[in-house]
Design an enzyme around this catalytic site. Structure first.
Site, mmCIF file in Angstrom:
data_model
loop_
_atom_site.group_PDB
_atom_site.id
_atom_site.type_symbol
_atom_site.label_atom_id
_atom_site.label_comp_id
_atom_site.label_asym_id
_atom_site.label_seq_id
_atom_site.Cartn_x
_atom_site.Cartn_y
_atom_site.Cartn_z
ATOM 1 N N ASN A 96 18.852 -6.533 -1.584
ATOM 2 C CA ASN A 96 18.148 -5.314 -1.165
ATOM 3 C C ASN A 96 19.118 -4.308 -0.560
ATOM 4 O O ASN A 96 18.706 -3.393 0.160
ATOM 5 C CB ASN A 96 17.003 -5.624 -0.194
ATOM 6 C CG ASN A 96 17.480 -6.216 1.125
ATOM 7 O OD1 ASN A 96 18.675 -6.433 1.336
ATOM 8 N ND2 ASN A 96 16.548 -6.489 2.028
ATOM 9 N N ASP A 170 6.227 -6.312 3.464
ATOM 10 C CA ASP A 170 7.394 -7.004 2.916
ATOM 11 C C ASP A 170 6.992 -8.278 2.176
ATOM 12 O O ASP A 170 7.511 -8.569 1.093
ATOM 13 C CB ASP A 170 8.363 -7.364 4.045
ATOM 14 C CG ASP A 170 9.073 -6.159 4.616
ATOM 15 O OD1 ASP A 170 9.556 -5.335 3.820
ATOM 16 O OD2 ASP A 170 9.148 -6.034 5.842
#
Length: 387
Positions: A96, A170
């Site tokens: 990420n 998330d």
């Protein structure tokens, strides 16, 4: 197990991408977490909210169980070489990190596909990889919750915006990334070809609200979120028992549940009340109907209310705190919580499970998250033979 023999190199911090890595580890993959010298910031979660280190961090454990850890300074010459050795040995590169930083480090897709043509490159960002904000850092409350309309949908008209608690967006987004990796591995099994998989917080947030976005796209508008007394269908609502426990009732389509709900409430005479005759009248007089049901259900203890709703086959559920949820025997039976492997550590021996079970993966305690750099020497010695 499902992913035995699959090696994942994870260059990721915080929650969404590491959570996908943890699920891959649950399914049998070897997941190697590459960390900077200071470690993933989530290792300091409790310190950052003012709690001391009591030897356990289940927030970090949840998204990093079953992994191995190696410390690599990818900005140094030796660290960059170590990183490329790891990737040569890998089936999946999970990250990420922002696209621009990956480009600078030589860890972009175009570079790595030349090193490992069958690599699965799984990239997760806040706002996608195109557009003027492609390199903007994103956290779930900003990108997933606020930006995509979900916060607006969850907030009653005129009220202040509703907060999102830790990691909810998330963890939802991690499932999108996980599905992409599994699909890409299946594609590689059939074709021998690697590929890049992308997901983002905004993409997942819009998809989570897809039904409301579909209404907006079709009609050019959507209704605001209503208070209990303004509900479009006042039966589809929250009610409180005499002993101060909230429940939610979800009527089926059509009017078949209307008389059943009145029977459960002990108010069958309301079926003959002209104010509530038909769906349109019940909507017009929603506030009055909610008051009537509040009075009826509010006179019943929770256990009696549950019994009455079950007797009439009404779809309903209790509104529980997290404290109640972790003690709920049905959630335990459904596999929501699983044991952690006993390694002599202090603290809880139970952790939140992933949302999927596979028949080929036996029930077993999950391995704890690694200490920072715990497997560095072993991994450096092993990558040459794997590549």
């Amino acid at each position: 197990m499902l992913l035995d023999g699959i090696r994942v190199i994870e260059l990721a911090t915080y929650v969404a991408a590491p959570a996908a890595g943890a699920l891959l580890a649950d399914y049998g993959a070897e997941v190697i977490k590459v960390e900077a010298a200071g470690g993933d910031p989530m290792r300091q979660f409790f310190a950052s909210v003012g709690r001391g280190d009591d030897g356990q961090n289940l927030v970090f454990e949840t998204d990093n169980r079953g992994k191995k850890s190696i410390v690599v300074d990818i900005a140094s010459e030796q660290g960059a070489a170590d990183m490329l050795d790891l990737i040569r040995s890998a089936d999946v590169f999970l990250t990420n990190a922002r696209p621009a930083s990956l480009d600078r480090a030589g860890l972009d897709w175009e570079t790595l596909r030349k090193i490992r043509p069958d690599l699965i490159y799984a990239s997760f960002t806040g706002y996608g990889e195109k557009g003027p904000e492609a390199d903007k850092p994103g956290f779930d409350i900003a990108a997933y919750w606020a930006r995509t309309g979900l916060c607006s949908l969850a907030t009653v008209k005129g009220a202040e915006p509703t907060q999102l608690r830790t990691g909810i967006g998330d963890h939802t987004a991690s499932l999108a990334l996980l599905s992409g990796v599994l699909g890409a591995l299946f594609h590689r099994e059939r074709t021998g070809k690697g590929q890049k998989v992308q997901s983002s917080l905004v993409r997942t947030g819009v998809y989570a609200g897809a039904s409301e976005h579909a209404v907006q796209l079709q009609l050019g508008k959507i209704g605001s979120t209503k208070s209990r007394h303004e509900a479009v269908n006042p039966m589809n609502n929250f009610f409180r028992s005499a002993d101060d426990r909230w429940i939610v009732i979800v009527p089926r389509q059509g009017s078949g549940d209307w008389p059943k709900l009145l029977a459960a409430a002990g108010r069958p005479e309301l079926a003959a009340d002209a104010r509530f005759d038909g769906v349109r009248n019940r909507r017009t007089n929603a506030a009055a109907l909610v008051d009537e049901l509040d009075a009826a259900f509010g006179a019943m203890p929770y256990d009696a209310l549950a019994e009455a709703l079950n007797r009439e086959n009404i779809i309903w559920g209790p509104v529980q705190s997290v404290g109640q949820a972790v003690r709920d025997p049905q959630l335990r039976a459904a596999g929501c919580y699983v044991p952690l492997e006993d390694d002599g550590s202090a603290g809880s021996s139970v952790i939140v499970a992933g949302p999927l079970d596979f028949e080929c993966i036996p029930e077993r305690p999950l391995k704890r998250a690694p200490r920072l750099g715990e497997h560095g020497d072993i991994l450096r010695a092993s990558v040459a033979g794997k590549g």
